[in-house]
Design a protein around this motif. Structure first.
Motif, mmCIF file in Angstrom:
data_model
loop_
_atom_site.group_PDB
_atom_site.id
_atom_site.type_symbol
_atom_site.label_atom_id
_atom_site.label_comp_id
_atom_site.label_asym_id
_atom_site.label_seq_id
_atom_site.Cartn_x
_atom_site.Cartn_y
_atom_site.Cartn_z
ATOM 1 N N ARG A 1 -2.496 0.772 10.742
ATOM 2 C CA ARG A 1 -3.239 1.737 9.926
ATOM 3 C C ARG A 1 -3.321 3.109 10.579
ATOM 4 N N GLU A 2 -3.217 3.164 11.907
ATOM 5 C CA GLU A 2 -3.333 4.420 12.637
ATOM 6 C C GLU A 2 -2.007 5.182 12.743
ATOM 7 N N LEU A 3 -0.908 4.507 12.467
ATOM 8 C CA LEU A 3 0.406 5.157 12.558
ATOM 9 C C LEU A 3 0.619 6.104 11.380
ATOM 10 N N SER A 4 1.386 7.140 11.615
ATOM 11 C CA SER A 4 1.749 8.054 10.524
ATOM 12 C C SER A 4 2.757 7.359 9.612
ATOM 13 N N HIS A 5 2.951 7.914 8.418
ATOM 14 C CA HIS A 5 3.949 7.362 7.501
ATOM 15 C C HIS A 5 5.323 7.327 8.164
ATOM 16 N N GLU B 1 2.232 -9.873 13.887
ATOM 17 C CA GLU B 1 1.015 -9.723 13.081
ATOM 18 C C GLU B 1 -0.076 -8.935 13.800
ATOM 19 N N SER B 2 0.003 -8.866 15.121
ATOM 20 C CA SER B 2 -1.040 -8.156 15.877
ATOM 21 C C SER B 2 -1.080 -6.665 15.527
ATOM 22 N N LEU B 3 0.036 -6.110 15.044
ATOM 23 C CA LEU B 3 0.043 -4.708 14.608
ATOM 24 C C LEU B 3 -1.008 -4.462 13.525
ATOM 25 N N PHE B 4 -1.207 -5.453 12.693
ATOM 26 C CA PHE B 4 -2.123 -5.332 11.564
ATOM 27 C C PHE B 4 -3.522 -5.797 11.939
ATOM 28 N N GLU B 5 -3.594 -6.925 12.648
ATOM 29 C CA GLU B 5 -4.885 -7.492 13.037
ATOM 30 C C GLU B 5 -5.666 -6.582 13.978
ATOM 31 N N SER B 6 -4.958 -5.792 14.761
ATOM 32 C CA SER B 6 -5.614 -4.898 15.724
ATOM 33 C C SER B 6 -5.934 -3.529 15.125
ATOM 34 N N GLY B 7 -5.381 -3.232 13.950
ATOM 35 C CA GLY B 7 -5.606 -1.939 13.319
ATOM 36 C C GLY B 7 -4.618 -0.871 13.746
ATOM 37 N N GLN C 1 18.411 1.271 1.009
ATOM 38 C CA GLN C 1 17.319 1.263 0.040
ATOM 39 C C GLN C 1 16.002 1.730 0.673
ATOM 40 N N TRP C 2 15.765 1.390 1.939
ATOM 41 C CA TRP C 2 14.530 1.767 2.634
ATOM 42 C C TRP C 2 14.323 3.283 2.636
ATOM 43 N N ALA C 3 15.405 4.032 2.763
ATOM 44 C CA ALA C 3 15.314 5.501 2.797
ATOM 45 C C ALA C 3 14.774 6.071 1.489
ATOM 46 N N GLY C 4 14.998 5.386 0.382
ATOM 47 C CA GLY C 4 14.542 5.879 -0.909
ATOM 48 C C GLY C 4 13.190 5.341 -1.341
ATOM 49 N N VAL C 5 12.601 4.474 -0.526
ATOM 50 C CA VAL C 5 11.302 3.883 -0.865
ATOM 51 C C VAL C 5 10.209 4.916 -0.586
ATOM 52 N N PRO C 6 9.283 5.125 -1.522
ATOM 53 C CA PRO C 6 8.191 6.086 -1.288
ATOM 54 C C PRO C 6 7.371 5.723 -0.048
ATOM 55 N N GLN C 7 6.787 6.721 0.581
ATOM 56 C CA GLN C 7 6.040 6.512 1.821
ATOM 57 C C GLN C 7 4.925 5.487 1.670
ATOM 58 N N ALA C 8 4.170 5.563 0.590
ATOM 59 C CA ALA C 8 3.066 4.616 0.406
ATOM 60 C C ALA C 8 3.592 3.184 0.352
ATOM 61 N N THR C 9 4.723 2.993 -0.314
ATOM 62 C CA THR C 9 5.312 1.649 -0.416
ATOM 63 C C THR C 9 5.792 1.172 0.943
ATOM 64 N N ARG C 10 6.364 2.062 1.743
ATOM 65 C CA ARG C 10 6.802 1.683 3.096
ATOM 66 C C ARG C 10 5.621 1.266 3.961
ATOM 67 N N SER C 11 4.469 1.849 3.718
ATOM 68 C CA SER C 11 3.276 1.502 4.491
ATOM 69 C C SER C 11 2.684 0.165 4.059
ATOM 70 N N ILE C 12 2.746 -0.131 2.764
ATOM 71 C CA ILE C 12 2.089 -1.343 2.277
ATOM 72 C C ILE C 12 2.987 -2.573 2.225
ATOM 73 N N LEU D 1 -5.641 -2.158 5.863
ATOM 74 C CA LEU D 1 -4.615 -2.494 6.855
ATOM 75 C C LEU D 1 -3.511 -1.448 6.952
ATOM 76 N N ALA D 2 -3.247 -0.744 5.852
ATOM 77 C CA ALA D 2 -2.187 0.273 5.845
ATOM 78 C C ALA D 2 -2.716 1.675 6.131
ATOM 79 N N GLY D 3 -4.032 1.847 6.139
ATOM 80 C CA GLY D 3 -4.600 3.171 6.375
ATOM 81 C C GLY D 3 -4.446 4.095 5.179
ATOM 82 N N LEU D 4 -4.523 3.531 3.963
ATOM 83 C CA LEU D 4 -4.330 4.293 2.738
ATOM 84 C C LEU D 4 -5.524 4.118 1.805
#
Length: 150
Positions: free
Chosen positions: A121-125, A112-118, A25-36, A60-63
């Motif tokens: 948000r810097e990673l590509s989709h 959670e540090s992935l989000f708290e540190s920013g 299912q993850w493969a069919g999820v739109p990029q924006a949804t995978r980020s958020i 937090l998602a860079g969107l």
């Protein structure tokens, strides 16, 4: 507006189900949804409810808020997820996110540090999508525990 924390909690984590990836299912999820989706999961309480605003999710998602809105539309189609819009006491539109309550096996831990540190948000989709897949394929969670030993 969301403010990043001065002190990062490197030991905090939340769970996501491996089933999203293992079912394909993850493969069919739109990029924006995978980020958020991980951002929403990070905000979920013990009952599986989350209340982050679109602006917070976007930061937090860079969107943009428009991309967040587009990503939110898909979430309810995922197994165990539900999005409900409501009016705040000030008359603004807001959302409640109901996420699956995960127990037992088949879970991945996301720090959670992935989000708290920013960093998130810097990673590509693509990097965000692949990160979740790699967490599912990881043989052990040794790196999640490296800060527990101190």
């Amino acid at each position: 507006m969301y403010l990043f924390k001065d002190e990062i909690n490197y030991t905090g984590f939340f769970f996501m189900s491996k089933r999203l990836v293992e079912s394909g299912q993850w493969a069919g999820v739109p990029q924006a949804t995978r980020s958020i989706l991980p951002v929403i999961m990070k905000h979920a309480n013990s009952n599986g409810m989350a209340f982050p605003g679109h602006q917070t999710i976007g930061v937090l998602a860079g969107l943009s808020e428009k991309s967040v809105s587009n990503g939110v539309k898909y979430i309810s189609s995922l197994e165990g997820f539900k999005v409900v819009s409501y009016k705040t006491p000030k008359g603004n539109k807001a959302y409640k996110y109901y996420t699956p309550k995960y127990k037992g096996e088949g879970l991945i831990r996301i720090n959670e540090s992935l989000f708290e540190s920013g960093v998130w948000r810097e990673l590509s989709h693509t990097a965000k999508s692949v990160y979740i897949v790699l967490r599912v394929l990881a043989v052990c969670d040794h790196w999640d525990y490296m800060f527990d030993e101190e």
